[in-house]
Design a protein around this motif. Structure first.
Motif, PDB file in Angstrom:
ATOM      1  N   VAL A 162      20.054  13.280 -16.075  1.00  0.00           N
ATOM      2  CA  VAL A 162      18.632  12.915 -16.051  1.00  0.00           C
ATOM      3  C   VAL A 162      18.493  11.511 -16.634  1.00  0.00           C
ATOM      4  CG1 VAL A 162      16.323  13.525 -16.836  1.00  0.00           C
ATOM      5  CG2 VAL A 162      17.971  15.325 -16.298  1.00  0.00           C
ATOM      6  N   GLU A 163      17.912  10.619 -15.856  1.00  0.00           N
ATOM      7  CA  GLU A 163      17.803   9.227 -16.256  1.00  0.00           C
ATOM      8  C   GLU A 163      16.343   8.781 -16.264  1.00  0.00           C
ATOM      9  OE1 GLU A 163      20.160   7.168 -13.419  1.00  0.00           O
ATOM     10  OE2 GLU A 163      22.069   7.686 -14.365  1.00  0.00           O
ATOM     11  N   ARG A 164      16.109   7.733 -17.026  1.00  0.00           N
ATOM     12  CA  ARG A 164      14.778   7.128 -17.052  1.00  0.00           C
ATOM     13  C   ARG A 164      14.781   5.883 -16.176  1.00  0.00           C
ATOM     14  NH1 ARG A 164      10.256   7.426 -19.905  1.00  0.00           N
ATOM     15  NH2 ARG A 164      11.163   9.026 -21.231  1.00  0.00           N
ATOM     16  N   GLY A 165      13.782   5.749 -15.320  1.00  0.00           N
ATOM     17  CA  GLY A 165      13.715   4.589 -14.442  1.00  0.00           C
ATOM     18  C   GLY A 165      12.379   4.545 -13.730  1.00  0.00           C
ATOM     19  N   ASN A 166      12.255   3.572 -12.843  1.00  0.00           N
ATOM     20  CA  ASN A 166      11.040   3.398 -12.057  1.00  0.00           C
ATOM     21  C   ASN A 166      11.228   4.057 -10.700  1.00  0.00           C
ATOM     22  OD1 ASN A 166       9.695   1.870 -14.019  1.00  0.00           O
ATOM     23  ND2 ASN A 166      10.720  -0.002 -13.332  1.00  0.00           N
ATOM     24  N   LEU A 167      10.281   4.884 -10.332  1.00  0.00           N
ATOM     25  CA  LEU A 167      10.338   5.553  -9.042  1.00  0.00           C
ATOM     26  C   LEU A 167       9.915   4.583  -7.948  1.00  0.00           C
ATOM     27  CD1 LEU A 167      10.709   8.264  -7.506  1.00  0.00           C
ATOM     28  CD2 LEU A 167       8.251   8.605  -7.779  1.00  0.00           C
ATOM     29  N   ASP A 168      10.751   4.473  -6.936  1.00  0.00           N
ATOM     30  CA  ASP A 168      10.398   3.654  -5.785  1.00  0.00           C
ATOM     31  C   ASP A 168       9.310   4.377  -5.009  1.00  0.00           C
ATOM     32  OD1 ASP A 168      10.214   1.991  -3.670  1.00  0.00           O
ATOM     33  OD2 ASP A 168      12.190   2.412  -2.824  1.00  0.00           O
ATOM     34  N   GLU A 169       8.072   3.908  -5.150  1.00  0.00           N
ATOM     35  CA  GLU A 169       6.945   4.630  -4.579  1.00  0.00           C
ATOM     36  C   GLU A 169       6.628   4.232  -3.142  1.00  0.00           C
ATOM     37  OE1 GLU A 169       3.534   4.522  -7.076  1.00  0.00           O
ATOM     38  OE2 GLU A 169       4.541   5.437  -8.775  1.00  0.00           O
ATOM     39  N   SER A 170       7.571   3.563  -2.484  1.00  0.00           N
ATOM     40  CA  SER A 170       7.357   3.288  -1.071  1.00  0.00           C
ATOM     41  C   SER A 170       7.424   4.596  -0.303  1.00  0.00           C
ATOM     42  CB  SER A 170       8.411   2.309  -0.554  1.00  0.00           C
ATOM     43  OG  SER A 170       9.702   2.860  -0.705  1.00  0.00           O
ATOM     44  N   VAL A 171       6.535   4.749   0.653  1.00  0.00           N
ATOM     45  CA  VAL A 171       6.415   5.979   1.428  1.00  0.00           C
ATOM     46  C   VAL A 171       6.791   5.674   2.863  1.00  0.00           C
ATOM     47  CG1 VAL A 171       4.847   7.781   2.212  1.00  0.00           C
ATOM     48  CG2 VAL A 171       4.607   6.841  -0.094  1.00  0.00           C
ATOM     49  N   SER A 172       7.683   6.476   3.413  1.00  0.00           N
ATOM     50  CA  SER A 172       8.122   6.295   4.789  1.00  0.00           C
ATOM     51  C   SER A 172       7.648   7.475   5.625  1.00  0.00           C
ATOM     52  CB  SER A 172       9.647   6.182   4.852  1.00  0.00           C
ATOM     53  OG  SER A 172      10.082   6.049   6.192  1.00  0.00           O
ATOM     54  N   ALA A 173       7.223   7.196   6.845  1.00  0.00           N
ATOM     55  CA  ALA A 173       6.734   8.254   7.730  1.00  0.00           C
ATOM     56  C   ALA A 173       6.942   7.832   9.175  1.00  0.00           C
ATOM     57  CB  ALA A 173       5.251   8.546   7.472  1.00  0.00           C
ATOM     58  N   PHE A 174       7.001   8.812  10.046  1.00  0.00           N
ATOM     59  CA  PHE A 174       7.092   8.555  11.478  1.00  0.00           C
ATOM     60  C   PHE A 174       5.684   8.518  12.070  1.00  0.00           C
ATOM     61  CE2 PHE A 174      11.325  10.248  10.601  1.00  0.00           C
ATOM     62  CZ  PHE A 174      12.108   9.307  11.260  1.00  0.00           C
ATOM     63  N   ALA A 175       5.538   7.724  13.122  1.00  0.00           N
ATOM     64  CA  ALA A 175       4.220   7.552  13.729  1.00  0.00           C
ATOM     65  C   ALA A 175       4.389   7.351  15.232  1.00  0.00           C
ATOM     66  CB  ALA A 175       3.499   6.351  13.114  1.00  0.00           C
ATOM     67  N   SER A 176       3.288   7.419  15.939  1.00  0.00           N
ATOM     68  CA  SER A 176       3.267   7.157  17.378  1.00  0.00           C
ATOM     69  C   SER A 176       2.165   6.146  17.683  1.00  0.00           C
ATOM     70  CB  SER A 176       3.032   8.450  18.162  1.00  0.00           C
ATOM     71  OG  SER A 176       1.792   9.028  17.814  1.00  0.00           O
ATOM     72  N   VAL A 177       2.434   5.305  18.677  1.00  0.00           N
ATOM     73  CA  VAL A 177       1.469   4.291  19.093  1.00  0.00           C
ATOM     74  C   VAL A 177       0.373   4.952  19.915  1.00  0.00           C
ATOM     75  CG1 VAL A 177       1.160   2.134  20.359  1.00  0.00           C
ATOM     76  CG2 VAL A 177       3.284   2.540  19.098  1.00  0.00           C
ATOM     77  N   GLN A 178      -0.892   4.595  19.619  1.00  0.00           N
ATOM     78  CA  GLN A 178      -2.034   5.147  20.335  1.00  0.00           C
ATOM     79  C   GLN A 178      -3.010   4.028  20.676  1.00  0.00           C
ATOM     80  OE1 GLN A 178      -3.834   8.357  18.191  1.00  0.00           O
ATOM     81  NE2 GLN A 178      -1.942   9.505  17.951  1.00  0.00           N
ATOM     82  N   PHE A 179      -3.917   4.337  21.617  1.00  0.00           N
ATOM     83  CA  PHE A 179      -4.973   3.381  21.945  1.00  0.00           C
ATOM     84  C   PHE A 179      -5.899   3.189  20.748  1.00  0.00           C
ATOM     85  CE2 PHE A 179      -3.988   4.820  26.325  1.00  0.00           C
ATOM     86  CZ  PHE A 179      -3.780   3.573  26.916  1.00  0.00           C
ATOM     87  N   ASN A 180      -6.458   2.007  20.670  1.00  0.00           N
ATOM     88  CA  ASN A 180      -7.476   1.720  19.666  1.00  0.00           C
ATOM     89  C   ASN A 180      -8.804   2.279  20.178  1.00  0.00           C
ATOM     90  OD1 ASN A 180      -9.360   0.673  17.919  1.00  0.00           O
ATOM     91  ND2 ASN A 180      -8.531  -1.395  17.926  1.00  0.00           N
ATOM     92  N   ASP A 181      -9.236   3.382  19.594  1.00  0.00           N
ATOM     93  CA  ASP A 181     -10.455   4.044  20.071  1.00  0.00           C
ATOM     94  C   ASP A 181     -11.723   3.283  19.720  1.00  0.00           C
ATOM     95  OD1 ASP A 181      -9.080   6.066  21.279  1.00  0.00           O
ATOM     96  OD2 ASP A 181      -9.193   7.442  19.575  1.00  0.00           O
ATOM     97  N   ARG A 182     -11.609   2.201  18.967  1.00  0.00           N
ATOM     98  CA  ARG A 182     -12.783   1.367  18.683  1.00  0.00           C
ATOM     99  C   ARG A 182     -12.938   0.245  19.713  1.00  0.00           C
ATOM    100  NH1 ARG A 182     -11.854   0.672  12.135  1.00  0.00           N
ATOM    101  NH2 ARG A 182     -12.092   2.883  11.584  1.00  0.00           N
ATOM    102  N   ASP A 183     -11.917   0.053  20.522  1.00  0.00           N
ATOM    103  CA  ASP A 183     -11.954  -0.992  21.546  1.00  0.00           C
ATOM    104  C   ASP A 183     -12.078  -0.322  22.919  1.00  0.00           C
ATOM    105  OD1 ASP A 183     -11.824  -3.356  22.899  1.00  0.00           O
ATOM    106  OD2 ASP A 183      -9.692  -3.719  22.540  1.00  0.00           O
ATOM    107  N   VAL A 184     -13.225   0.285  23.161  1.00  0.00           N
ATOM    108  CA  VAL A 184     -13.475   1.043  24.391  1.00  0.00           C
ATOM    109  C   VAL A 184     -14.787   0.569  25.001  1.00  0.00           C
ATOM    110  CG1 VAL A 184     -13.870   3.326  25.387  1.00  0.00           C
ATOM    111  CG2 VAL A 184     -12.210   3.053  23.546  1.00  0.00           C
ATOM    112  N   SER A 185     -14.789   0.431  26.308  1.00  0.00           N
ATOM    113  CA  SER A 185     -16.022   0.062  27.031  1.00  0.00           C
ATOM    114  C   SER A 185     -16.235   1.054  28.162  1.00  0.00           C
ATOM    115  CB  SER A 185     -15.917  -1.357  27.589  1.00  0.00           C
ATOM    116  OG  SER A 185     -17.113  -1.715  28.258  1.00  0.00           O
ATOM    117  N   ILE A 186     -17.478   1.536  28.294  1.00  0.00           N
ATOM    118  CA  ILE A 186     -17.829   2.495  29.344  1.00  0.00           C
ATOM    119  C   ILE A 186     -18.857   1.848  30.271  1.00  0.00           C
ATOM    120  CG2 ILE A 186     -18.855   4.733  29.842  1.00  0.00           C
ATOM    121  CD1 ILE A 186     -17.752   5.754  27.227  1.00  0.00           C
TER     122      ILE A 186
END
Length: 497
Positions: free
Chosen positions: A100-124
């Motif tokens: 058990v050691e004392r140190g700084n936790l690397d708080e970077s978070v990694s996750a998988f994602a998928s590319v999607q359309f920008n639903d705010r850039d829509v015209s009807i």
């Protein structure tokens, strides 16, 4: 041989056999006495069922759940001694110890994602008046169109009469009348460019060409040649491609530090591992109950339309380094659902299960808030086998001291003080009772980590259960004393305490 000789030989054989039997009995008895003597030297605390080690009995016998003998628990085998593992078995099990050691936790978070359309850039695009579709240009859902590209020609009969009236008003020279007629055309849904075309040509223009209001991909196209259109009918839905979204699924245990506006590094596998810079534009407020993840939305510029909706990506959220804390490998923590355990080496091949309080997790390591000290050695592989064996043998769990539960582990602890034993509250039904012992079928006792079971308890005083009989529902308070659980408080449910 004569008859006398035969009788003499038979007698000798019988005497020898008898002497051998007596010697064997003597030796067996001596061995039994020796074994009993050795057993008597070890203090027996109680007997238990190996298949249900939390159920304890004050005398030997058969297990109530199956036909097997109860096993004695000796004083020198109690929780403090831990679980003894032979060094050869340690190597065969592949057990690995980490410090058990004392140190700084690397708080970077990694996750998988998928590319999607920008639903705010829509015209009807919708029909502003009822009409008929005369022509549909070569477009279909999924096509990419530029802003201003023609989509369909629509005949609007009602516009023809209004345009003729506008032309007549212009010819009269009555300027206010002409202005009012023009305003009427605009209110009917005609564009400024169409009205200007009518004024410049001097002819009605009942057929209007509808064009794409923005550049992007056609998501929906609701017109075909020859069909009739009602006012307000959707002609096309177009999604812009200037920017795209990434929907990242972040485990809820790691989603705490994420904030809107936080930078994100995105790696796209389909683009030969190219890295892009984006930012968090939304942390959605609902947890996915299926996989216990939180959706985090990242916006990316889409230069050259290189990012296609549906692509997979890996997102790294850089949250910075946290405060110094005690760290253990995440694989060393046994999560039971009600508490977190680690197997701690106490030296000489002995291991003790220890309950710990854990905090943030990242980079394969977990912060320990209480229960361990810097320099402790914990099992990082093979700990589940040790935990199972400790449970079968009824070895207790070392709990974090109550007076440091709110202090980070590893900090200097205050001097030990004599405190009253913790009273664990339970509730159940009395099975049997006498002056010194009571058997209760009780429900779960969370502070002990027990599930519901039937077990005997010693009574602190003979008169404690004088008003209690089998079948009564009782509430009780139990403390641990000298390796056994003793009831200090007992009263009927609904009665006076």
């Amino acid at each position: 041989m004569n008859k006398k000789s035969i009788i003499l030989v038979a007698a000798i054989i019988a005497v020898a056999t008898g002497i051998g039997y007596l010697v064997g009995q003597y030796r067996s008895g001596a061995a039994a006495i020796k074994t009993a003597s050795e057993t008597d030297e070890r203090k027996i605390l109680y007997w238990y069922d190996p298949m249900s080690p939390n159920q304890r009995f004050d005398k030997p016998g058969k297990s109530p759940s199956m036909d097997m003998a109860l096993v004695p628990r000796y004083a020198d085998d109690e929780a403090g001694a831990g679980l003894k593992v032979d060094p050869t078995a340690t190597q065969n099990l592949g057990m690995r110890l980490v410090t058990v050691e004392r140190g700084n936790l690397d708080e970077s978070v990694s996750a998988f994602a998928s590319v999607q359309f920008n639903d705010r850039d829509v015209s009807i695009l919708q029909a502003r008046a009822a009409g008929f579709v005369q022509k549909v240009y070569a477009s279909a859902p999924g096509d990419v169109v530029a802003q201003g590209a023609p989509l369909a020609d629509v005949l609007v009969p009602d516009w023809a009469g209004a345009q003729e009236e506008f032309l007549v008003a212009r010819r009269t020279g009555d300027k206010p009348l002409a202005v009012a007629a023009r305003q009427r055309l605009l209110l009917m849904g005609m564009s400024d460019s169409l009205v200007d075309e009518v004024a410049s040509t001097g002819k009605a223009q009942p057929v209007v060409t509808l064009t794409a209001p923005i550049s992007g991909v056609i998501q929906e196209l609701g017109v075909r040649s020859g069909m009739a259109l009602a006012q307000g009918a959707t002609i096309a839905k177009i999604n812009g491609l200037g920017t795209v979204w990434l929907e990242a699924a972040v485990p809820e245990a790691q989603a705490g530090p994420l904030r809107v506006g936080q930078p994100a590094k995105v790696t796209i596998g389909a683009l030969a591992g190219k890295s892009l810079a984006g930012k968090v534009i939304a942390v959605l407020p609902q947890i996915d109950a299926t996989n216990r993840t939180l959706r985090v939305r990242v916006e990316l510029p889409n230069r050259g339309s290189a990012l296609k909706p549906g692509m997979f990506a890996q997102v790294m959220f850089a949250t910075g380094a946290g405060n110094a804390a005690l760290l253990v490998p995440s694989e060393a923590v046994i999560r039971t659902g009600t508490r977190n355990l680690v197997m701690v080496s106490s030296g000489n091949g002995q291991y003790v299960p220890v309950a710990v309080s854990v905090g943030a997790e990242g980079g394969g390591r977990t912060v320990v808030l209480a229960g361990l000290e810097e320099g402790d050695h914990v099992v990082a592989s093979g700990q589940f086998l040790l935990d199972s064996e400790a449970s079968l043998r009824g070895i207790g769990t070392r709990m974090p001291p109550a007076n440091v539960a709110t202090k980070p582990a590893g900090q200097p602890r205050p001097a030990a003080k004599r405190t009253a034993p913790i009273i664990h509250q339970g509730r159940g039904e009395v099975e049997s009772v006498n002056e010194h012992e009571i058997v209760i079928s009780h429900g779960p006792i969370e502070t002990l980590g027990w599930g519901g079971m039937t077990m005997p308890f010693a009574l602190e005083s003979p008169g404690l259960a004088k008003d209690v009989k089998p079948g009564d529902s009782v509430q009780f308070g139990v403390v641990e004393k000298d390796g056994q659980y003793v009831i200090q408080v007992l009263h009927k449910v609904g009665g006076a305490s």
